[in-house]
Design an enzyme around this catalytic site. Structure first.
Site, PDB file in Angstrom:
ATOM      1  N   LYS A  76       0.788  -1.236   0.000  1.00 14.18           N
ATOM      2  CA  LYS A  76       0.000   0.000   0.000  1.00 14.18           C
ATOM      3  C   LYS A  76       0.818   1.283   0.000  1.00 14.18           C
ATOM      4  O   LYS A  76       0.382   2.304  -0.524  1.00 14.18           O
ATOM      5  CB  LYS A  76      -0.945  -0.010   1.203  1.00 14.18           C
ATOM      6  CG  LYS A  76      -2.206  -0.803   0.941  1.00 14.18           C
ATOM      7  CD  LYS A  76      -3.338   0.121   0.580  1.00 14.18           C
ATOM      8  CE  LYS A  76      -4.392  -0.596  -0.219  1.00 14.18           C
ATOM      9  NZ  LYS A  76      -5.473   0.292  -0.640  1.00 14.18           N
ATOM     10  N   ASP A 123      -8.053   0.234   6.945  1.00 13.28           N
ATOM     11  CA  ASP A 123      -8.118  -0.985   7.731  1.00 13.28           C
ATOM     12  C   ASP A 123      -6.725  -1.323   8.260  1.00 13.28           C
ATOM     13  O   ASP A 123      -6.550  -2.263   9.012  1.00 13.28           O
ATOM     14  CB  ASP A 123      -8.593  -2.120   6.836  1.00 13.28           C
ATOM     15  CG  ASP A 123      -7.752  -2.156   5.584  1.00 13.28           C
ATOM     16  OD1 ASP A 123      -6.638  -2.705   5.639  1.00 13.28           O
ATOM     17  OD2 ASP A 123      -8.156  -1.588   4.557  1.00 13.28           O
TER      18      ASP A 123
HETATM   19  C1  LIG Z   1      -3.391  -6.258   1.648  1.00 14.85           C
HETATM   20  C2  LIG Z   1      -4.400  -5.626   0.780  1.00 14.85           C
HETATM   21  N1  LIG Z   1      -4.684  -6.197  -0.399  1.00 14.85           N
HETATM   22  C3  LIG Z   1      -5.577  -5.675  -1.230  1.00 14.85           C
HETATM   23  C4  LIG Z   1      -6.258  -4.517  -0.910  1.00 14.85           C
HETATM   24  C5  LIG Z   1      -7.301  -4.006  -1.853  1.00 14.85           C
HETATM   25  O1  LIG Z   1      -7.018  -2.791  -2.434  1.00 14.85           O
HETATM   26  P1  LIG Z   1      -8.227  -1.910  -2.973  1.00 14.85           P
HETATM   27  O2  LIG Z   1      -8.962  -1.388  -1.782  1.00 14.85           O
HETATM   28  O3  LIG Z   1      -7.573  -0.878  -3.788  1.00 14.85           O
HETATM   29  O4  LIG Z   1      -9.117  -2.804  -3.764  1.00 14.85           O
HETATM   30  C6  LIG Z   1      -5.998  -3.879   0.309  1.00 14.85           C
HETATM   31  C7  LIG Z   1      -6.684  -2.634   0.676  1.00 14.85           C
HETATM   32  O5  LIG Z   1      -6.511  -2.090   1.745  1.00 14.85           O
HETATM   33  C8  LIG Z   1      -5.045  -4.446   1.173  1.00 14.85           C
HETATM   34  O6  LIG Z   1      -4.748  -3.890   2.359  1.00 14.85           O
END
Ligand SMILES: Cc1ncc(COP(=O)(O)O)c(C=O)c1O
Length: 400
Positions: A76, A123
């Site tokens: 992220k 989150d």
């Molecule tokens: C570990 C992880 N994977 C995938 C995502 C998904 O990303 P998006 O919210 O852009 O779909 C998040 C989002 O916080 C994440 O923390």
């Protein structure tokens, strides 16, 4: 259990290329150059799980391992750091190509800009990336988390010096709180999702994720036939799908989006296919905390509706299955430490390949021993207690 799996397909015209200017290769190369200016930058590894692929009846499985990103255990930060960098470049009146890490961390820049506070809802992973970036650039961050957020994730954000707290709101309401607090106090909102009238920063965040996609593209020894991307709001999936679609044109791999059934807003939007975004409300109680988002990112959806082929809504146990397999792969394959959200798409495919009740999905997806499948393990064990409970103690067992 078959009933818990749902899949909807968009009838894309695959004779036509679709491309996205803001995610074209040249643009993303310049974004990756920005990230390269960070002293901690290193491409994360792309694991090739050849024995596991054979075991599951696939030709190849490639997994981009984002647990190595900047020591933050998740992808992220790529989005938050590029967006904050771009915002500060604008404030300095400089084009992005003239701004790099040393400029942004310098005392002169700090003096010229004065105090800036960045605010976000998260989150965990996004907030940690924003807090980390704000700290690098000698600025402040305020972070709101949805109810039920893991204590470890809160502590990691606070350890970056941010004013972080867990609210009693769900993710989407926490976003609204961050927005209203930002307006009230003159803070800069750095949110990883877009809506009408709030598009610049989310666009930069998606472009920042492009660095991960581009690295994977360059590391792949062969063209993938399929890409599976897990989604919360769909910014990450939109960024990666958009980049690969732009690079490969009409030859793009089959792109599938995977969401938890408790928060399947993109699945519902694709199913309705009526030009509107469809939301999930309430608590969205899933172990895939990073994917517990009920409102699709408008820019991400715009990309996905043009280039994604399938949308799957699946139960929590597939994420647990993905974590266990990635942590204990077959034969001589190296392990990938993957958290609940990171392992979602991988677990979904493993389940589809091994559960005879899901053979119709396997067929519709065209998955067989000739398939070369690309995944992004977007986080490591960001909640260590739960990681152990799942991988060691077998919490959330597979239902076969
Ligand atoms: C570990 C992880 N994977 C995938 C995502 C998904 O990303 P998006 O919210 O852009 O779909 C998040 C989002 O916080 C994440 O923390």
């Amino acid at each position: 259990m078959k009933e818990a799996f749902k899949m909807v397909s968009l009838q894309q015209d695959r004779t036509k290329a679709c491309s996205f200017d803001f995610l074209n290769r040249e643009t993303v190369e310049s974004i990756r150059d920005f990230h390269k200016s960070f002293p901690m930058y290193q491409p994360t590894p792309l694991a090739c799980l050849k024995d596991t692929a054979a075991e599951l009846g696939l030709g190849a499985m490639y997994v981009k391992d984002e647990s190595y990103r900047f020591g933050l255990n998740a992808f992220k930060v790529l989005g938050g750091s590029y967006a904050i960098g771009h915002y500060l470049a604008n404030r300095l009146g400089k084009p992005m190509k003239e701004v790099d890490f040393p400029t942004l961390v310098s005392d002169e820049t700090r003096k010229e800009l004065g105090d800036v506070t960045f605010v976000t809802a998260t989150d965990g992973n996004h907030g940690r990336g924003v807090a980390w970036t704000a700290r690098q650039f000698q600025q402040k961050a305020v972070v709101y988390m949805p109810k039920g957020s893991a204590a470890e994730r809160l502590a990691n954000i606070q350890a970056e010096g941010a004013d972080a707290s867990i609210t009693d709101l769900n993710y989407d309401d926490a976003v609204r709180l961050a927005n209203s607090q930002g307006e009230k106090y003159g803070w800069v909102m750095v949110q990883d999702t877009a809506w009408e009238g709030y598009e610049d920063i989310p666009t930069w965040i998606m472009q920042g994720y492009g660095t991960m996609g581009l690295e994977a593209y360059e590391q792949l020894p062969e063209k993938p036939t399929h890409i599976f991307l897990q989604a919360g709001v769909g910014s990450m999936a939109g960024a990666v799908a958009g980049l690969f679609a732009t690079i490969y044109g009409s030859e793009r791999p089959v792109i599938t989006i995977v969401e938890p059934d408790k928060a399947d807003c993109l699945y519902r939007t694709a199913e309705a296919n009526d030009g509107e975004r469809h939301f999930v409300t309430g608590d969205m109680n899933t172990i895939m905390a990073g994917l517990a988002c009920g409102e699709p990112c408008s820019i991400g959806w715009e990309v996905l509706k043009q280039c994604a082929d399938h949308f799957i809504s699946c139960p929590d146990y597939v994420a647990a299955e993905g974590m266990r397999i990635l942590g204990n792969p077959a034969g001589t394959d190296g392990k990938v430490i993957s958290g609940e959200s990171g392992a979602a798409a991988f677990g979904c495919v493993a389940e589809i390949m091994t559960n005879p009740e899901l053979s119709d999905l396997k067929e519709r997806l065209g998955l067989d021993e000739n398939s070369r499948v690309l995944f992004f393990s977007t986080e490591g064990d960001t909640d260590k207690e739960n990681y152990k409970a799942i991988v060691w103690d077998g919490k959330y067992p597979s239902v076969k």
